[in-house]
Design a protein around this motif. Structure first.
Motif, short mmCIF file in Angstrom:
data_model
loop_
_atom_site.label_atom_id
_atom_site.label_comp_id
_atom_site.label_asym_id
_atom_site.label_seq_id
_atom_site.Cartn_x
_atom_site.Cartn_y
_atom_site.Cartn_z
N GLY A 1 0.83 -1.21 0.00
CA GLY A 1 0.00 0.00 0.00
C GLY A 1 0.85 1.25 0.00
O GLY A 1 1.53 1.56 0.98
N HIS B 1 -1.12 -2.04 -6.01
CA HIS B 1 -1.74 -2.48 -7.26
C HIS B 1 -2.24 -1.30 -8.11
O HIS B 1 -2.57 -1.47 -9.27
CB HIS B 1 -2.86 -3.49 -7.00
N MET C 1 -6.87 13.35 -3.83
CA MET C 1 -8.27 13.79 -3.88
C MET C 1 -8.74 14.38 -2.55
O MET C 1 -9.88 14.81 -2.43
CB MET C 1 -9.17 12.64 -4.31
N GLY D 1 -9.31 16.62 0.93
CA GLY D 1 -9.49 18.02 1.32
C GLY D 1 -9.88 18.91 0.16
O GLY D 1 -9.42 20.04 0.08
N ILE E 1 -14.24 4.24 -1.30
CA ILE E 1 -13.92 4.63 -2.68
C ILE E 1 -13.22 3.49 -3.44
O ILE E 1 -12.01 3.58 -3.75
CB ILE E 1 -13.10 5.93 -2.78
N MET F 1 -10.89 4.10 -6.33
CA MET F 1 -9.53 4.61 -6.09
C MET F 1 -8.59 3.47 -5.71
O MET F 1 -7.48 3.70 -5.22
CB MET F 1 -9.55 5.63 -4.94
N GLU G 1 -15.60 8.70 3.28
CA GLU G 1 -14.18 9.08 3.38
C GLU G 1 -13.38 8.01 4.09
O GLU G 1 -12.17 7.92 3.89
CB GLU G 1 -14.04 10.40 4.15
N GLY H 1 -8.72 16.25 9.33
CA GLY H 1 -7.28 16.00 9.30
C GLY H 1 -6.84 14.89 10.25
O GLY H 1 -5.67 14.52 10.28
P1 FDA Z 1 -4.90 4.66 1.63
O1 FDA Z 1 -6.25 4.34 1.15
O2 FDA Z 1 -4.40 6.05 1.56
O3 FDA Z 1 -3.83 3.74 0.88
C1 FDA Z 1 -4.02 2.37 0.70
C2 FDA Z 1 -3.21 1.95 -0.49
O4 FDA Z 1 -3.24 0.53 -0.58
C3 FDA Z 1 -3.76 2.47 -1.81
O5 FDA Z 1 -2.73 3.09 -2.54
C4 FDA Z 1 -4.31 1.24 -2.50
O6 FDA Z 1 -4.18 1.30 -3.91
C5 FDA Z 1 -3.42 0.16 -1.92
N1 FDA Z 1 -4.03 -1.18 -1.95
C6 FDA Z 1 -5.27 -1.54 -1.58
N2 FDA Z 1 -5.45 -2.85 -1.77
C7 FDA Z 1 -4.29 -3.33 -2.29
C8 FDA Z 1 -3.87 -4.62 -2.73
N3 FDA Z 1 -4.69 -5.67 -2.67
N4 FDA Z 1 -2.62 -4.75 -3.24
C9 FDA Z 1 -1.79 -3.68 -3.32
N5 FDA Z 1 -2.13 -2.45 -2.93
C10 FDA Z 1 -3.38 -2.27 -2.42
N6 FDA Z 1 -8.37 12.39 5.70
C11 FDA Z 1 -7.84 13.50 6.28
O7 FDA Z 1 -7.26 13.41 7.36
N7 FDA Z 1 -7.95 14.72 5.63
C12 FDA Z 1 -8.59 14.86 4.43
O8 FDA Z 1 -8.60 15.96 3.85
C13 FDA Z 1 -9.18 13.72 3.85
N8 FDA Z 1 -9.89 13.81 2.67
C14 FDA Z 1 -10.41 12.67 2.11
C15 FDA Z 1 -11.14 12.78 0.92
C16 FDA Z 1 -11.66 11.64 0.32
C17 FDA Z 1 -12.49 11.78 -0.91
C18 FDA Z 1 -11.43 10.37 0.92
C19 FDA Z 1 -11.95 9.10 0.29
C20 FDA Z 1 -10.73 10.26 2.12
C21 FDA Z 1 -10.22 11.40 2.72
N9 FDA Z 1 -9.52 11.32 3.92
C22 FDA Z 1 -9.01 12.47 4.50
C23 FDA Z 1 -9.23 10.01 4.57
C24 FDA Z 1 -7.80 9.58 4.21
O9 FDA Z 1 -7.64 9.64 2.81
C25 FDA Z 1 -7.52 8.15 4.70
O10 FDA Z 1 -7.80 8.07 6.06
C26 FDA Z 1 -6.06 7.79 4.46
O11 FDA Z 1 -5.76 7.88 3.08
C27 FDA Z 1 -5.76 6.37 4.94
O12 FDA Z 1 -4.43 6.09 4.64
P2 FDA Z 1 -3.96 4.60 4.34
O13 FDA Z 1 -2.55 4.70 3.91
O14 FDA Z 1 -4.30 3.73 5.48
O15 FDA Z 1 -4.87 4.11 3.14
#
Ligand code: FDA
Length: 395
Positions: free
Chosen positions: A12, A36, A46, A48, A166, A169, A339, A378
């Motif tokens: 990830g 992946h 995407m 904030g 999402i 994504m 989110e 945040g």
């Molecule tokens: P994150 O989802 O960032 O990363 C996971 C990674 O693992 C991805 O790159 C994915 O492709 C990869 N992955 C998944 N399955 C896999 C597999 N089987 N094999 C290989 N790779 C794999 N939070 C905040 O604090 N401030 C903000 O402004 C926002 N805004 C916001 C907007 C929107 C539209 C969303 C959907 C979410 C937010 N968030 C947020 C929440 C924030 O984005 C979220 O909490 C963090 O990205 C989590 O970080 P992680 O690294 O845990 O997961």
């Protein structure tokens, strides 16, 4: 396809994974991140509204939901918002405080993604995109991973694959499956920080108000309350306090809106009847509510007569009802727009200081895949940074 030996593999390349990678890499560990997706940090990009709300100045355990509310304390104390701000400042990224301690980039979320990638590159981290992991096995000490890019052998494996929100994504339930494979408990997951939906008669009551915004309202479920702007949508209700309360709302739970939080409406309506007895109720209410909403509330409640025609009791009931207007939500918009994901890998089976599994030495879970979910503002990124840093210091 080859075989690669490395110290740490991180699954990830999101917020938590990149932070873990740059921290472990800076310690001299050989780190490979597998993702992946075709791009690292897509959710950062995407976030904030394109400006990434990258942390909050007021971070406390109370801003997080988890079956184990104390779990977050150690990691959050050892990597604070100021640590992340120092990193942001060292890259010359301009930021501002929007409200209530929420920090955003002045320009673009891309600056945060680029900053993390630059730090990873300086720390010698290898990032493999478009890489699917097909199998993971414990390999004596360490782990053996089969992937579309070959076989990886590593002593530490960090799961940073995020939650289910999402799916477009790249979100998958992969991390939960891996946790179960290694004997971990995964607490039930559901969508959080998500608009609520109404259905049937309750949707009919409000659907034609879609697009109407209320600048300030209070939303409560039980004793939990959040304040802020409210938005009626085609499918239900949204806005920051709705997103916040959605993490606490469960199907069947009563939801109440305080539609005029800045006024004692019982007193105010009594005073209006004295001051302008011939005015219709909807006209009076339009002083403190959008006109269309005032009209709808009259239709759903006591009708629209000149205010002098209402008894004291009716006006008092209306005044109180405006502070606790019931809404029957039927569900949420789900992972498509959520989110975050609530629930996940049970924290009772992880070390709170290192995020290492108590069951399998060398296995770590960080970020959203863990049963830790922050409020809006945040807090989720700060958890990703802090948990990623905690694991990166020891993995
Ligand atoms: P994150 O989802 O960032 O990363 C996971 C990674 O693992 C991805 O790159 C994915 O492709 C990869 N992955 C998944 N399955 C896999 C597999 N089987 N094999 C290989 N790779 C794999 N939070 C905040 O604090 N401030 C903000 O402004 C926002 N805004 C916001 C907007 C929107 C539209 C969303 C959907 C979410 C937010 N968030 C947020 C929440 C924030 O984005 C979220 O909490 C963090 O990205 C989590 O970080 P992680 O690294 O845990 O997961």
């Amino acid at each position: 396809m080859g075989q690669f030996q490395t110290d740490v593999v991180i699954i990830g390349a999101g917020a938590a994974g990149l932070m873990c990678a740059l921290t472990a890499g800076a310690r001299g560990r050989r780190v490979t991140v597998l993702d992946h997706a075709n791009r690292a940090g897509k959710k950062i990009l995407m976030s904030g509204g394109g400006r990434c709300n990258f942390t909050n100045l007021d971070v406390k355990a109370g801003h997080y939901l988890s079956a184990n509310p104390h779990f977050v304390k150690s990691a959050l104390a050892r990597y604070t918002p100021w640590d992340f701000i120092a990193l942001v400042d060292s890259h010359g990224i301009a930021w501002h405080e929007k409200e209530a301690g929420q920090l955003f980039c002045d320009e673009s979320s891309k600056q945060i993604q680029q900053m993390l990638l630059r730090e990873c590159s300086q720390a010698g981290v290898r990032i493999e995109l478009n890489c699917s992991v097909t199998e993971v096995a414990a390999g004596g000490p360490g782990f053996i991973l089969e992937s579309s890019h070959g076989r990886y052998l590593c002593s530490s494996l960090v799961v940073a694959s995020g939650g289910l929100s999402i799916p477009s994504m790249g979100a998958t339930g992969w991390g939960y499956q891996l946790a179960r494979q290694f004997g971990h408990t995964v607490l039930p997951t559901r969508a959080g920080l998500v608009p609520l939906t109404l259905s049937g008669r309750h949707l009919e009551d409000y659907a034609d108000l879609a697009g109407l915004a209320l600048e300030h309202a209070g939303v409560s479920v039980g004793t939990r309350r959040f304040d802020g702007g409210l938005l009626f949508t085609h499918r239900g209700i949204s806005g920051p306090p709705i997103l916040q309360i959605s993490s606490y709302w469960q199907p069947g739970a009563e939801l109440h809106l305080d539609l005029v939080p800045d006024r004692d409406m019982v007193e105010w309506l009594a005073a209006q009847r004295q001051a302008r007895p011939a005015a219709e109720l909807k006209t009076v209410l339009s002083d403190c509510l959008p006109k269309r909403l005032a009209q709808r509330l009259c239709e759903l409640g006591p009708g629209n007569l000149p205010i002098r025609q209402y008894s004291d009791k009716t006006l008092q009931e209306l005044g109180r009802a405006l502070g606790r207007w019931p809404m029957i939500a039927s569900g949420t918009e789900g992972y498509r727009t959520a989110e975050v994901t609530l629930g996940g890998v049970d924290t009772h089976e992880l070390s709170s200081s290192s995020m290492e599994s108590k069951r399998v030495p060398g296995l770590y879970f960080i970020g959203e895949v863990v049963d830790v979910t922050g409020h809006l503002g945040g807090y989720n990124f700060q958890w990703a940074w802090a948990s990623g840093h905690a694991a990166g210091e020891v993995a």
